[in-house]
Design a protein around this motif. Structure first.
Motif, PDB file in Angstrom:
ATOM      1  N   THR A  52     -27.063  27.164  64.120  1.00  0.00           N
ATOM      2  CA  THR A  52     -25.640  26.924  64.331  1.00  0.00           C
ATOM      3  C   THR A  52     -24.805  28.081  63.792  1.00  0.00           C
ATOM      4  OG1 THR A  52     -26.080  24.588  63.980  1.00  0.00           O
ATOM      5  CG2 THR A  52     -23.782  25.266  63.967  1.00  0.00           C
ATOM      6  N   ILE A  53     -23.806  28.444  64.585  1.00  0.00           N
ATOM      7  CA  ILE A  53     -22.815  29.393  64.083  1.00  0.00           C
ATOM      8  C   ILE A  53     -21.505  28.646  64.065  1.00  0.00           C
ATOM      9  CG2 ILE A  53     -21.569  31.524  64.533  1.00  0.00           C
ATOM     10  CD1 ILE A  53     -23.896  32.558  65.974  1.00  0.00           C
ATOM     11  N   PHE A  54     -20.853  28.608  62.937  1.00  0.00           N
ATOM     12  CA  PHE A  54     -19.550  27.949  62.982  1.00  0.00           C
ATOM     13  C   PHE A  54     -18.452  28.782  62.353  1.00  0.00           C
ATOM     14  CE2 PHE A  54     -18.358  25.783  58.987  1.00  0.00           C
ATOM     15  CZ  PHE A  54     -19.470  26.064  58.212  1.00  0.00           C
ATOM     16  N   ILE A  55     -17.312  28.691  63.029  1.00  0.00           N
ATOM     17  CA  ILE A  55     -16.138  29.420  62.574  1.00  0.00           C
ATOM     18  C   ILE A  55     -15.243  28.427  61.877  1.00  0.00           C
ATOM     19  CG2 ILE A  55     -14.075  30.649  63.339  1.00  0.00           C
ATOM     20  CD1 ILE A  55     -15.613  31.687  65.669  1.00  0.00           C
ATOM     21  N   THR A  56     -14.783  28.764  60.705  1.00  0.00           N
ATOM     22  CA  THR A  56     -13.896  27.839  59.997  1.00  0.00           C
ATOM     23  C   THR A  56     -12.934  28.625  59.133  1.00  0.00           C
ATOM     24  OG1 THR A  56     -13.771  25.939  58.550  1.00  0.00           O
ATOM     25  CG2 THR A  56     -15.487  27.543  58.059  1.00  0.00           C
ATOM     26  N   HIS A  57     -11.825  27.956  58.843  1.00  0.00           N
ATOM     27  CA  HIS A  57     -10.875  28.525  57.894  1.00  0.00           C
ATOM     28  C   HIS A  57     -10.916  27.755  56.586  1.00  0.00           C
ATOM     29  CE1 HIS A  57      -9.147  31.506  60.372  1.00  0.00           C
ATOM     30  NE2 HIS A  57      -8.748  30.666  61.294  1.00  0.00           N
ATOM     31  N   LYS A  58     -11.735  26.695  56.556  1.00  0.00           N
ATOM     32  CA  LYS A  58     -11.726  25.838  55.373  1.00  0.00           C
ATOM     33  C   LYS A  58     -12.864  26.237  54.445  1.00  0.00           C
ATOM     34  CE  LYS A  58      -9.806  22.006  58.025  1.00  0.00           C
ATOM     35  NZ  LYS A  58     -10.151  20.736  58.670  1.00  0.00           N
ATOM     36  N   MET A  59     -12.515  26.689  53.277  1.00  0.00           N
ATOM     37  CA  MET A  59     -13.480  27.176  52.311  1.00  0.00           C
ATOM     38  C   MET A  59     -14.448  26.068  51.894  1.00  0.00           C
ATOM     39  SD  MET A  59     -13.900  30.201  51.373  1.00  0.00           S
ATOM     40  CE  MET A  59     -12.365  31.049  51.615  1.00  0.00           C
ATOM     41  N   ASP A  92     -19.372  33.036  46.621  1.00  0.00           N
ATOM     42  CA  ASP A  92     -18.384  33.021  45.551  1.00  0.00           C
ATOM     43  C   ASP A  92     -17.006  33.073  46.203  1.00  0.00           C
ATOM     44  OD1 ASP A  92     -17.736  33.785  42.504  1.00  0.00           O
ATOM     45  OD2 ASP A  92     -16.444  34.916  43.874  1.00  0.00           O
ATOM     46  N   GLU A  93     -16.211  32.086  45.890  1.00  0.00           N
ATOM     47  CA  GLU A  93     -14.938  31.948  46.601  1.00  0.00           C
ATOM     48  C   GLU A  93     -14.075  33.201  46.493  1.00  0.00           C
ATOM     49  OE1 GLU A  93     -13.057  28.262  46.130  1.00  0.00           O
ATOM     50  OE2 GLU A  93     -11.352  28.822  47.395  1.00  0.00           O
ATOM     51  N   HIS A  94     -14.007  33.741  45.286  1.00  0.00           N
ATOM     52  CA  HIS A  94     -13.141  34.911  45.092  1.00  0.00           C
ATOM     53  C   HIS A  94     -13.605  36.100  45.903  1.00  0.00           C
ATOM     54  CE1 HIS A  94     -10.147  33.678  42.228  1.00  0.00           C
ATOM     55  NE2 HIS A  94     -11.070  32.892  41.675  1.00  0.00           N
ATOM     56  N   GLU A  95     -14.930  36.323  45.874  1.00  0.00           N
ATOM     57  CA  GLU A  95     -15.462  37.466  46.614  1.00  0.00           C
ATOM     58  C   GLU A  95     -15.270  37.299  48.109  1.00  0.00           C
ATOM     59  OE1 GLU A  95     -19.433  38.820  45.809  1.00  0.00           O
ATOM     60  OE2 GLU A  95     -19.202  38.334  43.683  1.00  0.00           O
ATOM     61  N   ILE A  96     -15.458  36.073  48.575  1.00  0.00           N
ATOM     62  CA  ILE A  96     -15.328  35.836  50.016  1.00  0.00           C
ATOM     63  C   ILE A  96     -13.883  36.055  50.468  1.00  0.00           C
ATOM     64  CG2 ILE A  96     -15.428  34.051  51.800  1.00  0.00           C
ATOM     65  CD1 ILE A  96     -17.922  32.958  50.388  1.00  0.00           C
ATOM     66  N   VAL A  97     -12.963  35.478  49.716  1.00  0.00           N
ATOM     67  CA  VAL A  97     -11.552  35.648  50.077  1.00  0.00           C
ATOM     68  C   VAL A  97     -11.163  37.122  50.005  1.00  0.00           C
ATOM     69  CG1 VAL A  97      -9.185  35.157  49.390  1.00  0.00           C
ATOM     70  CG2 VAL A  97     -10.874  33.331  49.424  1.00  0.00           C
ATOM     71  N   ALA A  98     -11.643  37.801  48.976  1.00  0.00           N
ATOM     72  CA  ALA A  98     -11.325  39.224  48.839  1.00  0.00           C
ATOM     73  C   ALA A  98     -11.869  40.007  50.033  1.00  0.00           C
ATOM     74  CB  ALA A  98     -11.898  39.767  47.535  1.00  0.00           C
ATOM     75  N   ALA A  99     -13.085  39.654  50.476  1.00  0.00           N
ATOM     76  CA  ALA A  99     -13.670  40.350  51.624  1.00  0.00           C
ATOM     77  C   ALA A  99     -12.875  40.072  52.896  1.00  0.00           C
ATOM     78  CB  ALA A  99     -15.121  39.907  51.817  1.00  0.00           C
ATOM     79  N   MET A 100     -12.373  38.844  53.021  1.00  0.00           N
ATOM     80  CA  MET A 100     -11.617  38.477  54.215  1.00  0.00           C
ATOM     81  C   MET A 100     -10.313  39.237  54.333  1.00  0.00           C
ATOM     82  SD  MET A 100     -11.997  34.403  54.253  1.00  0.00           S
ATOM     83  CE  MET A 100     -10.768  34.019  55.471  1.00  0.00           C
ATOM     84  N   VAL A 101      -9.591  39.299  53.247  1.00  0.00           N
ATOM     85  CA  VAL A 101      -8.256  39.887  53.323  1.00  0.00           C
ATOM     86  C   VAL A 101      -8.250  41.345  52.875  1.00  0.00           C
ATOM     87  CG1 VAL A 101      -7.005  37.734  53.128  1.00  0.00           C
ATOM     88  CG2 VAL A 101      -7.675  38.944  51.069  1.00  0.00           C
ATOM     89  N   GLY A 102      -9.347  41.803  52.304  1.00  0.00           N
ATOM     90  CA  GLY A 102      -9.406  43.198  51.894  1.00  0.00           C
ATOM     91  C   GLY A 102      -8.687  43.459  50.590  1.00  0.00           C
ATOM     92  N   ARG A 103      -8.316  42.395  49.925  1.00  0.00           N
ATOM     93  CA  ARG A 103      -7.650  42.499  48.616  1.00  0.00           C
ATOM     94  C   ARG A 103      -7.767  41.149  47.953  1.00  0.00           C
ATOM     95  NH1 ARG A 103      -2.875  39.752  50.250  1.00  0.00           N
ATOM     96  NH2 ARG A 103      -2.855  39.908  52.488  1.00  0.00           N
ATOM     97  N   THR A 104      -7.490  41.064  46.683  1.00  0.00           N
ATOM     98  CA  THR A 104      -7.515  39.753  46.047  1.00  0.00           C
ATOM     99  C   THR A 104      -6.121  39.145  46.142  1.00  0.00           C
ATOM    100  OG1 THR A 104      -7.234  40.978  44.007  1.00  0.00           O
ATOM    101  CG2 THR A 104      -9.414  40.065  44.439  1.00  0.00           C
ATOM    102  N   ILE A 105      -6.088  37.849  46.426  1.00  0.00           N
ATOM    103  CA  ILE A 105      -4.792  37.184  46.538  1.00  0.00           C
ATOM    104  C   ILE A 105      -4.414  36.596  45.188  1.00  0.00           C
ATOM    105  CG2 ILE A 105      -3.539  35.277  47.592  1.00  0.00           C
ATOM    106  CD1 ILE A 105      -5.035  35.654  50.084  1.00  0.00           C
TER     107      ILE A 105
END
Lengths: 316, 519
Positions: B205-212, B240-253
């Protein structure tokens, strides 16, 4: 190459290029095709359908369609000539009454479609029959003539080798184009046809936008019918028979979407030109005239196909 | 949880190698490689516009072989996918973001659409069809009657039908493109349970989601896309939530949920008393039943509740889109709101739930969409002032940091997050006093969500009263000053930010609606 791609991106390009091609081809086949007389004749011939097409462009962009335009044009011509000839009304009153009939027919169409939710195709098809029937009832099927002299003179005049009707067409098309693209009302027309709910949420009275466009189309039909009457010098009951198809064909060739929200009056103008060029071109090249009808059908479907192709290349 | 990959075959079930794709000169994907191991549940995440859907459309054959660079391998075998039909033949099942059911048909007919008879033949054997559908729904633990017409189903039930349809073809690779966006929490858990079980039966399965939370709960591995390239790859152990979010946006939020800085004024701007909205089809039943609340300047009021609790109907009625009874007061004066025109005239604004359905004019550019709600502002004597209109739109483009080449960019070419910002710009343009926001961050990525939150705080700071509906509870609890909870059209609880908690919310939302499945 870059120039060509830019040209392709302009909405009207899909029609402009074939228009040029057709014109050149016919010119090569017969040089008399582009002589002033011949050009003037072509422009004159597209006048009446052209005037109505301006209104129909607005209406179809707003998400409606009116099949009754030809019958309404005929009815308005007969009503005004009947009032002037049989009832002895002055010319101005007769013309105003004809115009009023056009507005009324549009209003009725609009109310039936918008308020009662009857599909535009059905409602205006009904009006097509009703208007033609009333027309024959009023004149008993006989042409009404002669019409008053001022009108006769108007119809005979040849400003710039053309006709007053053509001048009216150019003026109405110019105003129609500007108002559609540049006024608040025009923007509301696009929004209503683009997505009725979005327009409603924006506070636009979409019912009246659509009804307004039906009335405009009806009025344009009246103008076209009465101008042809003045040119023929007769209140001819057959005025407008079959116009609705030419009108819709040229509007659609011009790039107006049947789903609304897309198109311009300039596009419609080019659509009218292309139909006329092909018709006249086939005549000057001596092809059996019935091929004209075949050609119009082919061109309409092709034009819509090219337009779809263009949209696709733009998006993806 | 242990990684369940114990197969002896080390091959990848799916490999998309070096995929690049451009649209009219704009690069959407460049050299993207995604490898998914057999039986894995692989998450594909990234902000809107990162290229996830483009990549999945390539895998589904929507963008056929030849229109992109790179290669696709299924079990190490190169495949050419020329159309979605090819993809089906190769065992790829696709559940798209948009729900595409045929409303007039039954659930069973929708599930087996085009393959109503197993054996072929002209006449459909309905008994057999219903049995097959019932069996399939049963294995999926979905409690729906296959004979029911799809038109009567709500959004989440329709989504489940779409998933059942994809599974009915027994795919070896299943793509879920934000398929959980409109599912309730329970339904999502259920679906994951089913997917887990299917994983045991050679389903990748490949799934696309925006929900962490979904990512953590279900994925074995993840690929993070950013701006059309692979930003990072993670195995479950490394999540790791922080690393994933950082990778997504290219910066830390920083400050994902912005903190309220301005105080709420005491002045009331809006009040509704006993709002009642009758059911559109059933007599003697109300979808909203006697709802009353008031709003103060700069206040953010959250309306919570399950799907079908009357949240959406409440704000749509208050904006004049639904017939209703009850009294509405704006700035202390009783006002009639019979249609959106009157609502707008009284300074109300509405951001609708579904921007595709009734949020934007997709034939038009950003500029025409932004100014639509106040055309007089950009016109003189009813003639539009193009230069002024462009300037106004450009102002919002900048203020809401809408990422687009210019105000003349068609909104259809924008990513979901940027489209949502255009909708916001549109409703803000006439400078409303009260703003109803129905799921303002639906289908929007993390970065854009954060920006929308900041924007909402900014608006509240300017004294605009906001009514926010959201299915994401943490978001609602973090943003709202006060929350009312609806269940079956009635207010079942109301509390301030200080008293708010997920437990209290869920208790109210579910307790007051013990039969919320009945609609």
């Amino acid at each position: 190459m870059k120039f060509l791609r830019k040209l392709w991106a302009i909405p009207e390009a899909g029609i402009f290029v074939p228009l040029l091609v057709f014109t050149l081809v016919f010119f090569c086949l017969n040089q008399s095709f582009l002589e002033p007389n011949s050009v003037a004749a072509m422009l004159r011939a597209m006048t009446f359908v052209g005037i109505i097409a301006v209104g129909q462009t607005w209406l179809m962009i707003a998400g409606g369609i009116d099949l009754s335009v030809g019958s309404v044009a005929g009815l308005c011509a007969i009503v005004s000539s009947w009032l002037m000839k049989t009832q002895g009304l002055p010319v101005e009153a007769g013309l105003l009454a004809g115009l009023a009939v056009g507005f009324m027919a549009g209003l009725v169409n609009g109310l039936i479609v918008v308020r009662f939710g009857i599909p535009a195709f059905i409602a205006t098809l009904g009006m097509l029959y009703v208007a033609r029937g009333l027309n024959y009832l009023l004149c008993q099927g006989y042409p009404i003539y002669p019409i008053p002299d001022p009108l006769k003179d108007l119809g005979r005049a040849e400003p710039l080798g053309l006709s007053w009707a053509f001048v009216a067409f150019v003026l109405l098309a110019g105003i129609g184009d500007f108002a559609l693209r540049r006024t608040v009302y025009g923007r509301m027309v696009y929004a209503t046809g683009g997505n009725v709910e979005v327009a409603r949420i924006a506070g636009i009275n979409t019912a009246w936008v659509q009804i307004g466009c039906y009335m405009l189309t009806g009025a344009m039909a009246a103008v076209a019918g009465m101008l042809l009457m003045s040119q023929l010098n007769v209140g001819q009951p057959e005025i407008g028979v079959g116009w609705e198809l030419d009108v819709i064909a040229s509007v659609v060739i011009g790039g107006v979407s049947l789903f609304g929200g897309v198109g311009t009056v300039v596009g419609t103008f080019l659509g009218l030109l292309i139909m006329q060029v092909v018709r006249s071109g086939l005549v000057v090249t001596g092809v059996n005239t019935h091929w004209q009808t075949v050609a119009v059908g082919v061109i309409m479907v092709t034009a819509v196909g090219v337009d779809l192709l263009r949209r696709r290349t733009k998006i993806s | 949880m242990l990684n369940p990959d114990h197969s002896l075959n080390p091959a990848f079930a799916l490999e998309m190698r070096g995929i690049s794709k451009s649209f009219a000169g704009v690069r959407a994907l460049s050299d993207v490689t995604v490898r998914v191991q057999q039986n894995h549940i692989h998450a594909l995440i990234g902000e809107n516009g990162a290229g996830k859907s483009t990549l999945m459309k390539i895998l589904d054959g929507v963008y056929p072989a030849g229109t992109f660079e790179g290669q696709i391998f299924l079990r190490d075998r190169p495949v050419r996918l020329g159309s979605p039909f090819d993809a089906r033949q190769q065992g790829i099942g696709y559940v798209p973001q948009e729900i595409g059911v045929i409303e007039g048909l039954t659930i069973a007919e929708n599930i087996f659409v085009g393959r109503w008879n197993e054996e072929g033949g002209v006449i459909v054997d309905f008994q057999r069809l219903f049995t097959r559908a019932a069996e399939l729904l049963d294995t999926m633990k979905i409690q729906l009657d296959p004979r029911v017409q799809v038109v009567t189903l709500n959004a989440s039930q329709r989504q489940l039908v779409m998933i059942a349809r994809a599974l009915a073809a027994r795919p070896s690779v299943l793509i879920l493109d934000e398929a959980t966006a409109c599912l309730t929490l329970d339904e999502t858990r259920n679906l994951f349970r089913v997917v887990r079980r299917l994983r045991g039966q050679a389903l990748t399965t490949i799934f696309i989601t925006h929900k962490m939370s979904e990512l953590f709960e279900i994925a074995d591995s993840a690929t993070i896309l950013r701006d059309g390239t692979v930003a990072a790859e993670f195995e479950r152990a490394q999540f790791d939530e922080h690393e994933i979010v950082a990778a997504m946006v290219g910066r830390t939020i920083e400050n994902y949920y912005p903190v309220r800085e301005s105080a709420v004024s005491d002045r009331e701007v809006f009040r509704v008393e006993e709002l009642t909205v009758p059911h559109p089809h059933l007599a003697h039943r109300n979808v909203v039943d006697g709802v009353s609340f008031s709003l103060r300047r700069g206040e953010i009021l959250g309306i919570g509740g399950l799907v079908g609790s009357g949240r959406s109907e409440t704000v749509n009625a208050l904006y004049g889109r639904l017939p209703h009874r009850g009294r509405i007061f704006v700035e202390g004066r009783e006002t009639l709101v019979r249609n959106p025109r009157e609502a707008k005239a009284h300074g109300l604004g509405l951001l609708t739930e579904d921007r595709k359905l009734d949020g934007l004019l997709f034939n038009f550019a950003i500029r025409e969409n932004v100014t639509l709600h106040d055309l007089p502002q950009v016109s003189r004597l009813r003639v539009l002032d193009r230069a002024h209109e462009t300037a106004c739109a450009a102002h919002y483009l900048q203020q809401l940091s809408i990422r687009a080449p210019s105000v003349q960019t068609p909104v259809a070419n924008l990513s979901g997050g940027n489209q949502q910002k255009v909708v916001l710009a549109k409703v803000l343009f006439p400078k409303p006093r009260v703003l109803f926001l129905d799921e303002p961050t639906k289908g929007v990525d993390v970065g854009a969500k954060n920006e929308i939150y900041k924007l909402m705080m900014g608006l509240a700071g300017q004294g605009i009263a906001l009514v926010v509906i959201s299915s994401e509870l943490p978001e609602l609890l973090a943003l709202a000053d006060r929350i009312v909870v609806l269940a079956r059209g009635r207010i079942v609880d109301e509390f301030n930010k200080q008293e708010a908690s997920e437990q209290r919310f869920m208790l109210a939302a579910t307790g007051g609606a013990n039969s919320h499945l009945s609609n």
